[in-house]
Scaffold this motif. Sequence first.
Motif: not given
Length: 169
Positions: A87-100
């Motif tokens: 749920d971190d909007p600052e999270a970097e786009e990665e192959d195994d991460l989906f931003v809520l």
Amino acid sequence: MKIELKKLNALQHAVLPFSEVIDLKDEKMYGRNPFQSPVYVEGEVSNESGVLRLKGSIRTVYSTECARCLKPLDIPLEAEADMILSDDPEAEEEDDLFVLTGDSVDPADVLVPALILQVQMTYLCKEDCKGLCPHCGADRNVTECDCESRQIDPRFAALRALLDNDKGN
């Protein structure tokens, strides 16, 4: 189908399974609507020591045509995803991460892109497909046409005439 994550966040090692059939008939790819069959989505969302994870699979039939002879093709497509939900909007786009973007997740939002990545640019009805004759349009897999096999590009016809004149002299 939205999965509410508040309940899942409260319980350690909780698992919420999901299974649904979605409709992608309006999804356009290459100017067509290739997903005319039902799309099956299944998997689970789990809380693993405070980390939310979505594991799932998606399968359907991709309707297209042979890139050489235009014969209609139905290609079974399948994809799997194993994503960490953040749920971190600052999270970097990665192959195994989906931003809520809220307190819920729609498994289709995670799995449909994985399915679309499985689509190839072209498909062939068979590896040695002969395709269509560029002059008369006959399917070369079914019949042989009488078109000259060595056609000259009309833009080079003047050069061909010069070569023919040199041979005559």
